[in-house]
Scaffold this active site. Structure first.
Site, short mmCIF file in Angstrom:
data_model
loop_
_atom_site.label_atom_id
_atom_site.label_comp_id
_atom_site.label_asym_id
_atom_site.label_seq_id
_atom_site.Cartn_x
_atom_site.Cartn_y
_atom_site.Cartn_z
N ARG A 85 0.86 -1.19 0.00
CA ARG A 85 0.00 0.00 0.00
C ARG A 85 0.89 1.23 0.00
NH1 ARG A 85 -2.89 3.20 4.71
NH2 ARG A 85 -3.74 4.77 3.34
N GLU A 382 -4.03 -0.01 7.86
CA GLU A 382 -2.95 0.45 8.75
C GLU A 382 -3.18 -0.08 10.14
OE1 GLU A 382 -1.93 4.66 9.15
OE2 GLU A 382 -2.11 4.88 6.98
N GLU A 439 7.33 11.11 10.26
CA GLU A 439 6.10 10.91 11.03
C GLU A 439 5.42 12.26 11.30
OE1 GLU A 439 4.10 8.52 11.59
OE2 GLU A 439 2.92 9.45 13.16
#
Ligand code: PNW
Length: 518
Positions: A85, A382, A439
């Site tokens: 993904r 996720e 992040e």
């Protein structure tokens, strides 16, 4: 293919076509923000502003995957994934973003060769069209997601992608985590574009209205792109398309009716805000009560496009929250979250980020809740864990990521239990993330990867968690090899009968609301 040398009893628990792989997003890994005609995204300048990321990190280099894509694919192959993904950067495809702006052939070429290489490696591309990197030009032109104009521009971008890649891509996600787009970008102001009522944070913005407008436009953009896919591409390309929503399980803090109700309100805002219109055709009643006129309304025509606009339930989930009624945080349904139980114990193992603790029982409960409420196959797109202080360890220490292994051990067991014992139809599982990466507001301080990235050299080092997951799926997805199967015991026969019955009835039968003591 691994051929067992000894005849050990193996019972595959997951069907042959179960998809597993790792997930990433363009801005978090690509870097190379100013090459091959890419336009700016709202994260480019935002992440460069002092104070917007914890460590001052930005997306200029990230894991350098724009250049190292062959290494990434080799890694995926080594892990034995079935699928990958990843997301496409809108501003690489249409640098200025809009429907009358030029398409960038170099952008198309880049993802095209990437998709070809994945397919050549036997890996199914699972593509996200929007993972938070709005073209800056659309933000400057008309306010981006705040303006309904975006619906047509997004639909145009999606169609360019269907046309270019849809012959090879059969799994599409329109949007990643619209709650984060709206609330973190336009409410709390911690993600790009960073708008908020908090004037210490942002010179502009209205946290009481903008997130709900943005959410509304995201839903419409998703829905009209799906309509275009179904009308113009589906009959020839034969893929599936849906949205992926974030959302964590909500447990009442204790048995009090107010806290039991609070847990439902938390789910209504975190998940129902998007899932209810898309799967059921209306906003949750609680949100209408809480927001009144501030919640935009769909026209009848729009609603017909929105309802049923996802072929499956795309699920991103990380943790479980204990919910207490009270407070005025509308973004959580006026509910306070905690991980500390009434008796003072912690719900699970604390991650590096404050919002994340391990709690596999919550994952199983959420899978049951979603399957019962929305009645569609679930793709877990996720799920992952950031080990506390991993960034301050040596590489040798960091790759021994015990807490992440335990997290995935619990979560995979919970998923298997949901499938085998509860009869939930789960089709895919994508741990976040293939690599440590950018992040967002945490910069490079928080590491979610199953592969350690040494940012000084861009070298990749598989962590124990990658090995754990590779082994788990190698052993638990059915393949064509003849297998020695254990003779069924009474309990598994009973479980099978029960799950077949529940499937027929379309219900999970599992208690939906537990308590903190559960
Ligand atoms: C998701 N929260 O984001 C995203 O889809 C990923 O891009 C991201 O790297 C990953 O989860 C890990 O954070 C989230 O505050 C960001 O609850 C914040 C929250 C949840 C998910």
């Amino acid at each position: 293919m691994v051929v067992p040398t000894t005849l050990t009893p193996v019972v595959a628990k997951l069907p042959k076509d179960f998809l597993w792989g790792f997930a990433t997003a363009a801005f978090q890994i690509e870097g190379s923000t100013d090459v091959d005609g890419r336009g700016k995204s709202i994260w480019d300048d935002f992440s460069r502003q002092p104070g917007k990321t914890l460590d001052g990190g930005n997306g200029d280099v990230a894991t350098n995957s724009y250049e190292l894509w062959k290494e990434d694919i080799a890694l995926l192959k080594a892990y034995g994934v079935k699928s990958y993904r990843f997301s496409i950067a809108w501003a690489r495809i249409i640098p200025l973003g809009g429907r009358n702006d030029p398409v960038n052939p170099k952008g198309i070429e880049y993802y095209s060769k990437f998709i070809d290489a994945l397919l050549a490696a036997g890996i199914i591309p699972f593509v996200t069209l929007y993972h938070w990197d709005l073209p800056q030009a659309l933000h400057d032109r008309y306010g981006g997601w705040l303006n309904r104009e975006i619906v047509e521009d997004y639909t145009n971008y999606a169609k360019v992608c269907f046309r270019a890649f849809g012959g090879r891509v059969k799994h599409w996600l329109t949007m990643n985590e619209p709650w984060c787009v709206s609330i973190l970008g336009y409410g709390r102001g911690v993600f790009a574009p960073g708008r908020s009522s908090d004037r210490n944070r942002s010179p502009e913005g209205d946290s009481s209205t903008e997130p709900w407008i943005v959410g509304h436009n995201v839903i419409l953009a998703h829905a009209y792109a799906v309509k275009a896919y179904r009308e113009e591409f589906k009959s020839t390309q034969r893929g599936i398309i849906g949205i992926t929503l974030n959302g964590d399980w909500a447990l009442p803090y204790d048995d009090s009716p107010a806290n039991v109700e609070a847990a439902q309100h938390a789910l209504d805002v975190a998940i129902g805000w998007y899932a209810d219109p898309i799967y059921l055709g209306h906003y949750p009643e609680f949100m209408q009560e809480m927001l009144g006129e501030r919640l935009p309304a769909f026209t009848t025509e729009e609603l017909a496009v929105v309802k049923g606009s996802s072929d499956f339930y795309g699920m991103n989930t990380y943790t479980t929250n204990l919910c207490k009624a009270g407070g005025d945080d509308e973004f959580q349904g006026r509910v306070e979250y905690t991980f500390t139980r009434p008796d003072g114990t912690q719900l699970g193992t604390q991650a590096h980020c404050a919002w994340l603790q391990t709690y596999p029982q919550g994952f199983r409960a959420l899978l049951n809740y979603l399957y019962k409420r929305y009645r569609l196959p679930i793709y877990v797109t996720e799920n992952g864990f950031a080990v506390k202080n991993e960034n301050s360890l040596t590489i040798e220490q960091a790759i021994q990521d015990h807490d992440r292994v335990e997290y995935f051990r619990g979560m995979t067991a919970a998923a298997v239990a949901a499938i085998v014992e509860d009869g939930v139809d789960i089709r895919a599982y994508f741990p976040w993330s293939l690599l440590d990466n950018f992040e967002w507001a945490d910069g490079y301080d928080t590491r979610f990867g199953v592969t350690y990235v040494d940012y000084a050299t861009q070298k990749r080092y598989p962590k124990e968690s990658a090995k754990f997951l590779a082994k788990f799926f190698r052993e638990n997805i059915a393949n064509d090899l003849p297998k020695y199967r254990e003779p069924p015991n009474l309990q598994s026969v009973l479980n099978y009968v029960r799950s077949a019955f529940l499937r027929l009835r379309g219900s999970s039968g599992t208690a939906l609301v537990g308590t903190a003591k559960a």
